[in-house]
Design an enzyme around this catalytic site. Structure first.
Site, mmCIF file in Angstrom:
data_model
loop_
_atom_site.group_PDB
_atom_site.id
_atom_site.type_symbol
_atom_site.label_atom_id
_atom_site.label_comp_id
_atom_site.label_asym_id
_atom_site.label_seq_id
_atom_site.Cartn_x
_atom_site.Cartn_y
_atom_site.Cartn_z
ATOM 1 C CG ASN A 14 -1.893 1.084 1.270
ATOM 2 O OD1 ASN A 14 -1.881 1.973 0.407
ATOM 3 N ND2 ASN A 14 -2.754 1.074 2.258
ATOM 4 N NE ARG A 95 -6.471 0.941 0.001
ATOM 5 C CZ ARG A 95 -6.626 2.018 0.741
ATOM 6 N NH1 ARG A 95 -5.612 2.536 1.392
ATOM 7 N NH2 ARG A 95 -7.806 2.592 0.842
ATOM 8 C CG HIS A 184 -12.842 2.811 3.083
ATOM 9 N ND1 HIS A 184 -13.496 3.719 3.881
ATOM 10 C CD2 HIS A 184 -11.530 3.077 3.226
ATOM 11 C CE1 HIS A 184 -12.620 4.510 4.481
ATOM 12 N NE2 HIS A 184 -11.413 4.143 4.082
ATOM 13 N NE ARG A 245 -9.900 11.899 2.956
ATOM 14 C CZ ARG A 245 -9.715 10.572 2.986
ATOM 15 N NH1 ARG A 245 -10.672 9.780 3.419
ATOM 16 N NH2 ARG A 245 -8.577 10.058 2.561
ATOM 17 C CD GLU A 388 -8.838 -1.746 4.150
ATOM 18 O OE1 GLU A 388 -8.438 -1.334 5.254
ATOM 19 O OE2 GLU A 388 -9.121 -0.990 3.209
#
Ligand code: ADP
Length: 407
Positions: A14, A95, A184, A245, A388
């Site tokens: 990632n 990813r 996601h 965010r 993940e």
């Protein structure tokens, strides 16, 4: 050749703009063999934290770029007697944040695929370029290991048009590929499948709401295995209040900041993505610290918490209606798996909707999947830890394996 310690495993990568997270794991046994993070790549004080079969190493030295970082990681494996390039590694799983309209399945990376990922970089300028740098760096050093891209948007590629379409001038939206993509997805798919398995039911028979509450946060409505809505949109900015965010805001705010505040597009981008959310409201995005401050009576932390909860509950309500009632509500990721208060508060007072949390079950700390609703709750509320890396590893090995058999 005798089996090496990582024969048949997958390296999951990632890559961020100045960081690179990696894990080597066995997609069948789920065993994690190595885990690490290279940070501040391209700066003078870079750092690698590397864990291999129970022991930690920390390296501080200048890493000029991602390739230098990966070369250093491979050297750390070599120090433990593992030659990664010649170890029987089954695949590398990358990813990749944005798959645009082009990618909706894990995809073996070749020159054509690489070019297409590059072409869609403008859709995710904060993420995809960094993912590509990671892909290039790993393939330069491990050219013989199949590399597979797993896209964060893939699970949501088939959202119903009504959920995927912004009410923007249709020609403009078409020209600039403006639509809701969702992110996601690897986690939402993994967790929703696990939840159905845990309940002993067919994936296709369960209507569920999944709350992925980490530093980034998103929610999805999954009707019988098909995602019908999700809170993130064209970019990961939309939807829930997150660590840094804003989540949903009136787009008019952006014009106001530009016209009246004289801020540039890049400044506003940084403001809404990195300096807002919980951090913008109370100076903090670590949820543990926020909960402690709320307990201590801190007003800014209280407001941040209340705004966060208000948005969560608004979407839970929306998704209950969209699904026509849910069979399961599933919490996952750092906050969802650990913050009992958030779980309790987000579903408080919803008994009329058949949702009843069991306080004792909810208070249990565990890293296992578990039910936290009462026996009589019509909707089963669960905590299901996400993974993940495991999901990426499994998808990568499936694609790499099927390709090598076909070839
Ligand atoms: P990401 O992968 O998006 O960086 P994670 O899923 O790791 O995020 O979640 C990180 C968030 O989880 C942080 O806000 C952190 O404070 C929160 N978190 C982790 N453990 C706990 C805990 N025990 N109680 C409350 N929040 C927690």
């Amino acid at each position: 050749m005798s089996r090496t310690p990582i024969d048949g495993t997958v390296l999951v990568v990632n890559a961020g703009s100045s960081s690179l997270k990696y894990q080597v794991l066995d997609p069948v046994t789920e065993e994690v063999i190595a885990d690490g993070l290279a940070e501040r790549i391209g700066e003078s004080a870079s750092r690698i934290k590397h864990w291999y079969r129970g022991h930690d190493v920390e390296v501080e030295e200048t890493l000029a770029d991602h390739e230098a970082a990966i070369a250093r990681v491979l050297a750390l494996f070599a120090a433990d007697g593992v030659d990664v390039a010649d170890s029987g590694l089954a695949a590398v799983g990358h990813r990749v944040v944005h798959g645009g309209r082009s990618f909706f399945e894990p995809t073996l990376i070749d020159d054509v695929v690489r070019s297409e990922i590059e072409r869609i970089c403008p859709l995710a300028p904060l993420h995809n370029p960094a993912n590509l740098v990671g892909i290039d760096a790993v393939s330069a050093l491990l050219p013989d290991v199949p590399a597979v891209a797993v896209f964060d948007t893939a699970f949501f590629h088939d959202l119903p048009d009504a959920a995927a379409t912004y009410a923007l001038d249709a020609a403009v939206a078409e020209e600039y590929a403006v639509r809701r993509y969702g992110f996601h997805g690897t986690s939402h798919e993994y967790v929703s499948r696990r939840a159905a398995e845990f309940l002993g039911r067919d994936y296709a028979d369960v209507d569920q709401i999944v709350l992925h509450l980490g530093n980034g946060a998103s929610m999805s409505a999954v009707a019988g295995g098909r995602p019908v809505d999700t809170t993130m949109g064209m970019t990961p900015l939309e939807g829930l209040v997150m660590g840094t965010r804003t989540g949903d805001i009136d787009a008019g705010i952006v014009f106001q900041l530009a016209r009246v505040g004289g801020m540039s597009v890049d400044e506003i981008d940084t403001l809404v993505n990195k300096r807002s959310g919980l951090k913008g409201l109370c100076g903090e995005n670590d949820f543990r610290a926020i909960l402690e401050r709320v307990e201590a009576g801190d007003a800014a932390a209280r407001l941040a918490y209340d705004v966060y909860l208000h948005r969560l509950r608004r979407y839970i309500g929306a998704y209950l209606i969209e699904l026509g009632g849910a069979d399961a509500i599933v919490f996952t990721a750092g906050v969802g798996e650990n913050a009992a208060a958030v779980r309790a508060d987000s579903l408080a007072g919803l008994e009329k909707f058949g949702i009843e949390i069991d306080a004792e079950r909810n208070a249990v700390r565990s890293s296992e999947s578990r039910v936290i609703s009462t026996e009589s709750s019509e909707v089963t509320v669960l905590v299901v830890p996400t993974n993940e890396e495991l999901a990426i590893a499994r998808q990568a090995v499936a694609v790499a394996g099927s390709t090598s058999q076909a070839g």
